[in-house]
Design an enzyme around this catalytic site. Structure first.
Site, PDB file in Angstrom:
ATOM      1  N   ARG A  63       5.331 -12.724  10.277  1.00  0.00           N
ATOM      2  CA  ARG A  63       6.013 -11.283   9.929  1.00  0.00           C
ATOM      3  C   ARG A  63       7.257 -11.077  10.748  1.00  0.00           C
ATOM      4  NH1 ARG A  63       3.158  -6.334  12.475  1.00  0.00           N
ATOM      5  NH2 ARG A  63       5.447  -5.561  12.212  1.00  0.00           N
ATOM      6  N   GLU A 104       0.994  -1.237  -0.025  1.00  0.00           N
ATOM      7  CA  GLU A 104       0.054  -0.155   0.290  1.00  0.00           C
ATOM      8  C   GLU A 104       0.741   1.102  -0.037  1.00  0.00           C
ATOM      9  OE1 GLU A 104      -3.538  -0.360   2.625  1.00  0.00           O
ATOM     10  OE2 GLU A 104      -2.406  -1.914   3.429  1.00  0.00           O
ATOM     11  N   LYS A 157       3.704   1.456  10.168  1.00  0.00           N
ATOM     12  CA  LYS A 157       4.002   2.758   9.272  1.00  0.00           C
ATOM     13  C   LYS A 157       3.106   3.795  10.264  1.00  0.00           C
ATOM     14  CE  LYS A 157       2.776   0.622   5.265  1.00  0.00           C
ATOM     15  NZ  LYS A 157       2.514   0.551   3.829  1.00  0.00           N
TER      16      LYS A 157
END
Length: 561
Positions: free
Chosen positions: A262, A36, A272
Site C-alpha cells: 500500500r 467501499e 478514512k
C-alpha cells in the site's frame, strides 16, 4: 491520455499476468477497482486505480468499477458520487456499467444457504463481545460457540428468520464453520452475515441482513468474471478465507488474488476512519480540505490528474512496504506547473511604496510574458504608477549586512520595471509604517546600471492595478513522518498547517479569472512566491481565494538540511 506502458510493464504483477496469458490460462485480462463507499478516495486509492486501469489498457482487457456496498451504516450516496467523479477526473473509464455488490444480494443469500446445507455455516446467537472472547488470541486457540452444532434444518430456519427481520440487531449472525483453532485468526469461524435494520442507498428497505465485506467481495469478483484481483498486503490473510468460500460454493470462476504494498506517505493520514475523526473534531473542514491527501483535497489544492498519475508511476508497484517522501509528490506537480502555470505577480503581505519623483497622473503600461519560455501562452499588461505595493519581507527598516533587498539608502529593481531607491519612511503615531518614500530612476528600464552594481529584483503591484484577494498557505498537517502509526495521532498536529493572508493580485488578471470562476484549471506562478490555484469552492466574483499548491523549491527538505 498517454499510457505509461513502460512503468506498468515493469513490475511483478505484470510478469504474473504475462505468464498467465502466455499459458492461455485466461482469454483476456479482467481487473476491477472495488471501493467501499464510506469516504472519499485518497492518494493510496489513486495508486490502485492507476494499476488496475493501466494494466487493463495495456492488455486490451477490461476494468470494472464496483462499489462493495455491504455496510449501509457507513455508506452514503455522496461518497459514491465523489468516487465516480475522482476516477473520471484521473482520466479513467470503466468497462460497461458501474457495478454494486448490492446487485448480488439475492445470489449471495443463496450461496450462504448453500454453505448451511453443506454444514459449513451456522446461525450463532453469541453477542459481539462473546464472539470476540471465544475467538481466542494469537497465542491461544479459540473455542467453539455453543450454537455451532445446530443441525442444518434449524440453521436454515433461523437464517430465514434473520432475513424476515424477526431478530433485533446483534441477536443473531451467520458464521462460517471452519476451524476455531486455526493459526490464522480470520479463519476462526468468521461472521458472514449480520443484521442491520437500516435503509440501504441502493436496495432501500428490501434487506435487513447484509453480507460481510469478505463474503461479498470474493463472490462479486467471481460473478463479474474478474481474472486478477489486486489488493494491498493487509488483505494477504483474507485470501485464505476468499479461497475457502469460493471452493465451497457452486461458482465456476475463481479469481486469483495478488498483493502489493500500500502507499504510505510521510506526514500524511490516509485512513478514512482517522480522516473522519479530523472532520468531526473540526481540525479540517471536510473530505476536500487541501491539507489532506484525498484526491478531492489534492485537486482543490491545485494538483492535476496527470501529476498524480505521474507520482503513482514513479513510486511503482512492489511487495515491499515503505514510507514515500512527501517531496516526491510535490516534485511531480512542481515540474508540471513550471511548464504550464501562468506567471503573474501577487503581494501577500503588502507594504506601500510612494515614488515621489513621479506625479499622481503618471502611468505606464508594460506588456509582460505569461511564461518566460512559452510564448504560445501569450502576454498580459501591467500598470506602473507612483504608488505601488511590495512584500513586507522585501523591506528591512533596520540594517542587516546580508540582506539584499530594499532598505534605506539602497536600491532594488522592480520586476519588468525600474530601479528604485528607498530614502525615508513615514509612520503613524503608533510607529507603524504608512509608506516608504522612494526615488524611481526612469533611465533604468531594461538597462543594467553601468555606474553601480546590479541590484536585486523584487515583485510589486501598482495600487491602481491591485485587486484584494485571500491567500491560503498550506504546510504539512502533521509534524512527524508517520502519524498513521501513532495511537494518539492528534497529538502530532502542526498548528501552522494553514496560514491565511490578505493581499493583492494584478487587477487585469483578476478580471480574466472572474470570467472563468468555475474553471478548475486556473494555475498560477505568483513570481517569487509559489504556485497557486484558484479555490473554486469558496471564491466568488468579488472575492477571489487562492490556495498555494507548492513552493517554488523543495523548501521542506532545505529546512531539514
Amino acid at each position: 491520455m498517454k499510457t505509461t506502458i513502460k512503468k506498468y510493464s515493469n513490475n511483478f504483477i505484470y510478469n504474473i499476468i504475462k505468464e498467465d496469458l502466455k499459458r492461455n490460462k485466461y482469454f483476456s485480462l479482467h481487473t476491477r477497482f472495488p471501493p467501499e463507499p464510506n469516504g472519499y478516495l485518497h492518494i493510496g486509492h489513486a495508486k490502485s486505480i492507476c494499476l488496475n486501469f493501466e494494466l487493463a489498457k495495456l492488455y486490451n482487457g477490461y476494468c470494472n468499477l464496483r462499489f462493495d456496498d455491504t455496510n449501509p451504516l457507513k455508506e452514503n450516496i455522496k461518497y459514491i458520487n465523489s468516487i465516480i467523479n475522482d476516477i473520471k477526473w484521473l482520466g479513467y473509464t470503466w468497462s460497461k456499467k458501474i457495478y454494486y455488490s448490492s446487485e448480488y444480494f439475492l445470489q449471495l443469500y443463496e450461496y450462504a444457504k448453500e454453505l448451511i446445507k453443506k454444514d459449513l455455516a451456522y446461525v450463532d446467537q453469541l453477542t459481539k463481545e462473546q464472539i470476540r472472547e471465544y475467538r481466542g488470541t494469537l497465542t491461544t486457540p479459540g473455542k467453539n460457540s455453543p450454537y455451532r452444532n445446530r443441525n442444518i434444518e434449524e440453521n436454515l430456519k433461523l437464517f430465514e428468520k434473520m432475513k424476515k427481520g424477526n431478530f433485533n440487531e446483534g441477536e443473531a449472525c451467520l458464521r462460517a464453520k471452519i476451524d476455531m483453532s486455526s493459526s490464522c485468526m480470520i479463519m476462526r469461524d468468521p461472521v458472514l452475515y449480520r443484521i442491520l435494520h437500516t435503509q440501504h442507498h441502493q436496495t432501500k428497505e428490501k434487506w435487513c441482513i447484509y453480507p460481510m465485506y469478505d463474503f461479498a467481495h470474493c463472490i462479486s469478483d467471481s460473478i463479474e468474471g474478474i481474472t486478477h484481483s489486486f489488493c494491498t498486503l493487509e488483505f494477504q490473510d483474507n485470501k485464505l478465507l476468499y479461497n475457502w468460500i469460493l471452493k465451497n460454493i457452486s461458482v465456476v470462476n475463481h479469481p486469483k488474488q495478488y498483493e502489493f504494498a500500500r502507499l504510505n506517505l510521510k506526514y500524511s493520514i490516509l485512513s478514512k476512519r482517522k480522516i473522519q475523526i479530523l472532520i468531526e473534531k473540526k481540525i479540517i473542514n471536510n473530505w476536500d480540505d487541501p491539507r489532506i491527501q484525498t484526491i478531492a483535497g489534492l485537486r482543490r489544492k491545485g494538483y492535476t490528474a496527470s501529476s498524480i498519475r505521474k507520482f503513482c508511476e514513479k513510486i511503482g508497484v512492489t511487495k515491499q512496504n515503505n514510507l514515500i517522501e512527501f517531496s516526491m509528490l510535490e516534485y511531480c506537480i512542481r515540474n508540471e506547473l513550471n511548464e504550464k502555470a501562468i506567471r503573474t505577480m501577487a503581494v501577500l503581505e503588502p507594504i506601500k511604496l510612494y515614488l515621489y519623483n513621479l506625479d499622481d497622473n503618471y502611468q505606464e503600461i508594460f506588456t509582460v510574458p505569461n511564461h518566460p519560455k512559452k510564448p504560445e501562452l501569450g502576454t498580459h499588461e501591467i500598470i506602473f504608477t507612483n504608488t505601488i505595493y511590495i512584500e513586507q519581507e522585501d523591506f528591512k527598516e533596520k540594517y542587516e549586512k546580508n540582506y539584499k533587498r530594499l532598505k534605506i539608502g539602497e536600491e532594488v529593481r522592480l520586476r519588468y520595471a525600474y530601479i528604485i531607491k528607498a530614502e525615508k519612511i513615514e509612520k503613524d503615531k503608533n510607529g507603524n509604517i504608512i509608506q516608504i518614500i522612494c526615488f524611481c530612476d526612469l533611465n533604468t528600464l531594461g538597462k543594467k546600471p553601468t555606474d553601480r552594481k546590479n541590484p536585486a529584483v523584487i515583485h510589486w503591484i501598482s495600487k491602481k492595478n491591485s485587486f484584494l484577494s485571500e491567500f491560503r498557505l498550506y504546510e504539512k498537517l502533521f509534524n512527524i513522518h508517520n502519524p498513521e502509526q501513532e495511537k494518539n495521532f492528534l497529538s502530532f498536529l502542526n498548528p501552522n498547517s494553514i496560514t491565511i493572508k490578505h493581499g493583492f493580485i494584478e487587477k487585469k488578471i483578476s478580471e480574466k479569472i472572474q470570467k472563468k470562476i468555475t474553471n478548475i484549471n486556473l494555475f498560477f506562478q505568483f513570481e517569487r512566491v509559489g504556485y497557486f490555484c484558484l479555490d473554486v469552492i469558496d471564491s466568488k466574483k468579488n472575492k477571489l481565494i487562492f490556495n498555494r499548491t507548492v513552493n517554488l523549491r523543495d523548501i521542506w527538505n532545505i529546512k531539514k538540511k
